[in-house]
Structures are given as C-alpha cells and as structure tokens.
Design an enzyme around this catalytic site. Structure first.
Site, PDB file in Angstrom:
ATOM      1  N   ARG A   1      13.426  73.756 -10.207  1.00  0.00           N
ATOM      2  CA  ARG A   1      13.232  75.313 -10.704  1.00  0.00           C
ATOM      3  C   ARG A   1      12.849  75.118 -12.135  1.00  0.00           C
ATOM      4  NH1 ARG A   1      18.351  73.640  -8.138  1.00  0.00           N
ATOM      5  NH2 ARG A   1      18.838  74.832  -6.603  1.00  0.00           N
TER       6      ARG A   1
ATOM      7  N   LYS B   1      25.354  73.881 -13.877  1.00  0.00           N
ATOM      8  CA  LYS B   1      26.815  74.034 -13.651  1.00  0.00           C
ATOM      9  C   LYS B   1      26.723  74.253 -11.980  1.00  0.00           C
ATOM     10  CE  LYS B   1      30.894  76.956 -14.725  1.00  0.00           C
ATOM     11  NZ  LYS B   1      31.115  78.134 -15.456  1.00  0.00           N
TER      12      LYS B   1
ATOM     13  N   HIS C   1       8.973  80.250  -9.820  1.00  0.00           N
ATOM     14  CA  HIS C   1       9.609  80.054  -8.583  1.00  0.00           C
ATOM     15  C   HIS C   1       8.753  80.122  -7.418  1.00  0.00           C
ATOM     16  CE1 HIS C   1      13.932  79.292  -8.019  1.00  0.00           C
ATOM     17  NE2 HIS C   1      13.850  79.812  -6.895  1.00  0.00           N
TER      18      HIS C   1
ATOM     19  N   ARG D   1       7.972  76.501  -6.179  1.00  0.00           N
ATOM     20  CA  ARG D   1       9.066  75.988  -5.529  1.00  0.00           C
ATOM     21  C   ARG D   1       9.337  76.593  -4.061  1.00  0.00           C
ATOM     22  NH1 ARG D   1      14.581  73.945  -6.370  1.00  0.00           N
ATOM     23  NH2 ARG D   1      16.006  75.100  -5.498  1.00  0.00           N
TER      24      ARG D   1
ATOM     25  N   HIS E   1      19.818  72.301  -2.650  1.00  0.00           N
ATOM     26  CA  HIS E   1      20.598  73.652  -2.240  1.00  0.00           C
ATOM     27  C   HIS E   1      22.003  73.086  -1.755  1.00  0.00           C
ATOM     28  CE1 HIS E   1      16.761  76.283  -0.908  1.00  0.00           C
ATOM     29  NE2 HIS E   1      17.197  76.398  -2.216  1.00  0.00           N
TER      30      HIS E   1
ATOM     31  N   TYR F   1      13.590  79.271   4.828  1.00  0.00           N
ATOM     32  CA  TYR F   1      12.250  78.930   5.204  1.00  0.00           C
ATOM     33  C   TYR F   1      11.758  78.616   6.625  1.00  0.00           C
ATOM     34  CZ  TYR F   1      12.235  78.070   0.010  1.00  0.00           C
ATOM     35  OH  TYR F   1      12.479  78.459  -1.145  1.00  0.00           O
TER      36      TYR F   1
END
Length: 307
Positions: free
Chosen positions: A156, A181, A252, A255, A278, A287
């Site tokens: 990211r 977080k 992004h 990614r 994830h 995907y």
C-alpha cells in the site's frame, strides 16, 4: 446536507451524545464524524415526518421505511450501507446505555454492496512504467526503486511511505511491513530486479538526499524528509505520461497488478492473501473474479458459439 440542528430537540440530545462518544472513544476524524452526523440527521428528519420524536419510539418498520425511501431516491447500495451502519451504531449505543428498550436495527439485513473490480496493468505497461524514471539522478534512482518495490511486493502507498531502512533485508530479499491499526505486521518477499534497484538507490542515490533532519525513512524527498503519499501519487502520474500509458494510474493499481499477475502465474490465493496483508480471504478472492471475467471474455471472443 442535514445537520443535527435541523431536527427536533428531543431527538438531538441523544444523537449528539452518541456523536460525542464516537469522537472520544473511536477517535474519528472530523470528516467521518460529519458523515455520521449527516446520515443520522437525515434518518431523524424522516422519523419526525412520521411523528416519531423519541428514539425509544423507533421500530424496525420505521427503519425499513426509510431504507425504501432511500432506494426510491436512487441512493446506491454503498451509500445506503454507510447510512445504515451509522444508524446501527447509534441504536446499539442507545441499547447498551439503556436509553431505548431494544435495538431497532437487529432485524434489518445489510444491503449487498458490489465491489468494483480493481483495474490492472499489462506486463508491457508495467515494464514501460518501471523503466520511465531516469537513473542518472538520485531522485530517479529513488523513483525506480519504489516503483519496482511496489510492484514486487504489493505494498500500500501508506506502507511504502512508512518504510525504514531497518524494514528491508536486501540480502534475503524480504520486507518487514509494519501494518497500520487493526492489521498484523507481515514479511513480504521481493525479487531480484527490485533488490537491484533498491541497492542502487540505497548506495548511490539516498546518501545525496539525506539532510540533518533525515531519520531512517527508506524513501526520502528532495527536502530530506520521508516521501509523502501525495508525492508518490504525483510521481506515478508523471511517469505514466513518460511511459505513454493512456490510463489513469493510481498507486493502488500497482498493488492490484501485483496480485493479479501472481494469480495468473499460478500462485495460490492464501499466499497472495498473506503478502497483501488481507485479514480475510474473501477480500483477496476479488482477484479470482478478474480471472473469471477474463476467461468469459476470451471464450466469447474466440469460441465459434461464444458470440
């Protein structure tokens, strides 16, 4: 946009109490808090129109009626889901604090939100984008390195900007990604081309960008501070033009391309999930939808009975 001052005082008091609790306990940003206030005030105005002036009088049927009204007003599912989430939060808070007898959202299902499929770059487009920075300058060495690393590891942009020298193991070809977080730290491999670009940048480019105030940030700006998300976005836009790619490319997208190309190459979904960080495999499964769509398009295009 409606605000809490637009609704009946008997509804405002507990609404503002909830918003105050959200700000203190959840640490919401002013923007997010404003969205909550708008959504809840909109629901409260609907309740007033139905003669409901106390939160304790609200029933599931009132909420269902409001959701139907939103549907008639052509709110999309994502917007409706966000508004419902705000109302759920309020109802659960009021129930927990014994301000209302029962959670009036417990019987209401969530609207299905269709996630848009992420875009990807082709192998040729990736090659052109990564080759766009000139490695004759320190900035060019840095930019080539971060582009290679983003594509090689699926970072990211916030993770890229937060990378430090201590997070990189050039010898073994691994990154320690310090997650934000709610996420876990993870180890992510990167290949030889990214390793070579990183080594050239760290040895030849980074030292000339270092200033007195520079800490251990891996990628640093021309001012000697950690590179910002805005700068990364701007640079990628610039290199997209240099590479002659007629697409709107955001950070992004690298990614997404990382994950899609791994899947096309035969990588298993669990490994991709780990590398992307994830929390749930269902997030990674989007995907596979891209691949399924590509198969359908191929069949339609080439099979004699596909059209």
């Amino acid at each position: 946009m409606p605000k809490s001052q637009d609704i009946a005082p008997s509804l405002v008091e507990l609404l503002e109490e909830f918003l105050g609790w959200m700000q203190l306990e959840r640490g919401l940003s002013p923007h997010t808090l404003s969205n909550y206030e708008n959504d809840l005030a909109q629901f409260a105005i609907y309740l007033e129109s139905k003669g409901i002036l106390q939160w304790s009088e609200v029933l599931p049927d009132h909420l269902s009626g409001w959701l139907k009204e939103l549907n008639h007003e052509d709110y999309n599912n994502a917007s409706t889901a966000r508004k419902l989430s705000a109302v759920r939060g309020l109802s659960k808070y009021l129930t927990r604090e014994k301000r209302i007898p029962k959670d009036f959202t417990s019987l209401i299902g969530r609207p299905k939100v269709r996630r848009p499929l992420p875009g990807t770059l082709s192998g040729d487009e990736i090659s052109r984008l990564l080759a766009a920075p000139s490695e004759q300058t320190a900035g060019g060495l840095r930019d080539r390195a971060f582009l290679e690393l983003m594509y090689a590891s699926g970072l990211r942009v916030s993770e890229l900007c937060g990378m430090t020298l201590q997070n990189v193991d050039l010898k073994e070809g691994f990154l320690m990604v310090r997650a934000g977080k709610g996420r876990k730290d993870r180890l992510v491999p990167f290949g030889k081309k990214a390793r070579d670009a990183m080594e050239r940048y760290i040895v030849q480019g980074r030292p000339s960008l270092v200033r007195k105030k520079t800490g251990s940030a891996l990628f640093i700006s021309n001012r000697g501070t950690a590179i910002s998300r805005k700068t990364v976005w701007y640079l990628i836009q610039n290199y997209t033009k240099i590479a002659g790619i007629n697409k709107k490319i955001k950070p992004h997208l690298l990614r997404h391309s990382f994950a899609t190309h791994l899947l096309q190459g035969g990588a298993d979904l669990r490994s991709i999930q780990e590398m992307l960080g994830h929390a749930s495999i269902t997030t990674t499964q989007i995907y596979t939808t891209i691949e399924e769509k590509k198969l359908i398009e191929t069949h339609s295009k080439f099979h004699p009975r596909g059209k």
